[in-house]
Design a protein around this motif. Sequence first.
Motif, PDB file in Angstrom:
ATOM      1  N   ARG A   6       0.846  -1.203   0.000  1.00 55.24           N
ATOM      2  CA  ARG A   6       0.000   0.000   0.000  1.00 55.24           C
ATOM      3  C   ARG A   6       0.875   1.244   0.000  1.00 55.24           C
ATOM      4  N   HIS A  66       0.483   5.615   0.555  1.00 55.42           N
ATOM      5  CA  HIS A  66      -0.328   6.796   0.864  1.00 55.42           C
ATOM      6  C   HIS A  66       0.597   7.999   0.824  1.00 55.42           C
ATOM      7  N   TRP A  98       4.441   7.307   1.494  1.00 53.64           N
ATOM      8  CA  TRP A  98       4.748   6.345   2.546  1.00 53.64           C
ATOM      9  C   TRP A  98       4.201   4.969   2.196  1.00 53.64           C
ATOM     10  N   ASP A 102       3.463   0.781   3.031  1.00 55.36           N
ATOM     11  CA  ASP A 102       3.206  -0.216   4.060  1.00 55.36           C
ATOM     12  C   ASP A 102       3.279  -1.614   3.466  1.00 55.36           C
ATOM     13  N   TRP A 149       0.292  -2.827   7.536  1.00 54.01           N
ATOM     14  CA  TRP A 149      -1.086  -2.384   7.353  1.00 54.01           C
ATOM     15  C   TRP A 149      -1.989  -3.044   8.404  1.00 54.01           C
ATOM     16  N   TRP A 203      -1.563  -1.011  11.512  1.00 54.19           N
ATOM     17  CA  TRP A 203      -2.415   0.194  11.494  1.00 54.19           C
ATOM     18  C   TRP A 203      -3.825  -0.166  11.955  1.00 54.19           C
ATOM     19  N   ILE A 235      -4.034   8.886   4.247  1.00 58.32           N
ATOM     20  CA  ILE A 235      -4.104   7.586   4.919  1.00 58.32           C
ATOM     21  C   ILE A 235      -5.201   7.473   5.976  1.00 58.32           C
ATOM     22  N   TRP A 266      -8.549   5.542   5.456  1.00 59.39           N
ATOM     23  CA  TRP A 266      -8.283   4.166   5.018  1.00 59.39           C
ATOM     24  C   TRP A 266      -7.898   3.314   6.222  1.00 59.39           C
ATOM     25  N   SER A 267      -7.061   3.876   7.084  1.00 63.42           N
ATOM     26  CA  SER A 267      -6.621   3.093   8.238  1.00 63.42           C
ATOM     27  C   SER A 267      -7.776   2.913   9.221  1.00 63.42           C
ATOM     28  N   THR A 309       0.432  10.246   8.721  1.00 61.91           N
ATOM     29  CA  THR A 309       0.776   9.313   7.644  1.00 61.91           C
ATOM     30  C   THR A 309       2.105   8.623   7.905  1.00 61.91           C
TER      31      THR A 309
END
Length: 425
Positions: free
Chosen positions: A89, A91, A103, A105, A110, A113, A142, A145-146, A242
Amino acid sequence: MSNCEHLSRDALAEHQLQRLHVLLGQVLATNAFYRQKLNAAGIAQAADIAALTDLARLPFTTRAELSADQVAHPPYGTNLTYPPECYTRIHQTSGTTGQRLRWLDTAASWGWWGRCWAQVYRAAGVSNRDRIFFAFSFGPFIGFWSGHQGASHIGALIVPGGGMSSAQRLDAIVENEITVVVSTPTYALHLGEVARERGLELAASSVHTTIHAGEPGANLPATRAQLERTWGARCSDHAGATEVGAWGFDCHQQAGLHLNEGEFICEVVDPQSGAPADEGELVITNLGRTGMPVIRYRTGDRVALNRTPCVCGRRFQRLRGGVIGRLDDALLIRGVVVYPSAIENIVRQFPAVTEFAVDIHRRQALDELEVRLELDGQANDTADQVAGALAHRLGLRAAIQIAAPDTLPRFELKARRFTDHRSNP
Ligand SMILES: [Zn+2]
């Protein structure tokens, strides 16, 4: 997984040290950015940090360094512990404070997170029985999404709100009998305005909790009160970044933001000297994002540490009033240092104010503070009251203007209400 919330401070320090050793061992072996930085500081192996009291031997990491590294080694820089194919991923930061950072992941980070966000939800009393609406357009930022990933960790029903107008989002909240809304504080207040215009009583909806991310505000008492009044729901703050992770959460006591010390080593330092301080800059090391970590990262967030144990029973330290502001946001107005959050906390105490904007000018060598207010209903004496409160609480004289309804900008993310027009403040 134990989330360490109730460990004694000694046991927590031991847990943090063990995880720091794992992280240092890995980055010293394969992460070019941190191997170079750590070696230059005389750290050749993880065991060189024998205790957390040795933490100061590790050099700080700054945003400027990370940016320069990505510019010199595009597109992702050299802070990568694993080969490119391990990352799943990407972001990027919003770029409101300079050059965007990209950044990466891995699947594992992830998942980390998501676990950090699961802790945010649990502390807010959110569970698998809840339906969570994300009032956000899902782009490269991010934060949400997280939050989305965290919602799947706790098994809640996820209702995404991307690609919708505010009115459509309100319909989705009502029709799906949403119980939890996740958005920026600014946007939650904006939804409240749209609901009022449409004759919808949000406080009567099934929403029992709002969780706010993406910008500070939900820890300002006046803003929190306005959010809770608007939604008839408990308002919970969350903080993250992020390049760092989801590091802060509110518990039910609403008594300051808890630092997630099971997953992050958090320090507060004097921004000038770098020495430990009770109030100053938040410095964070994340312990679960080995693929692209930050070690002693200077967040630029101004915070005040509260070490006293919380009534909720968690042993994690708290920040008084959440993130007070960005260090680079401090305004010097006629010799007075003022954080935008202090002005917001005053203006938001007046329920008639639906939106506001602040401009600072210099005219004839004098700083002038101009506050524009949008008011709900006809103009009353709110302008005088706001001026009086600013003068009384901050010692600042302000020129107050009333803006026509719906003329000030609304924001979904990273509200920008403060504009400094002085060339050399
Ligand atoms: Zn607590």
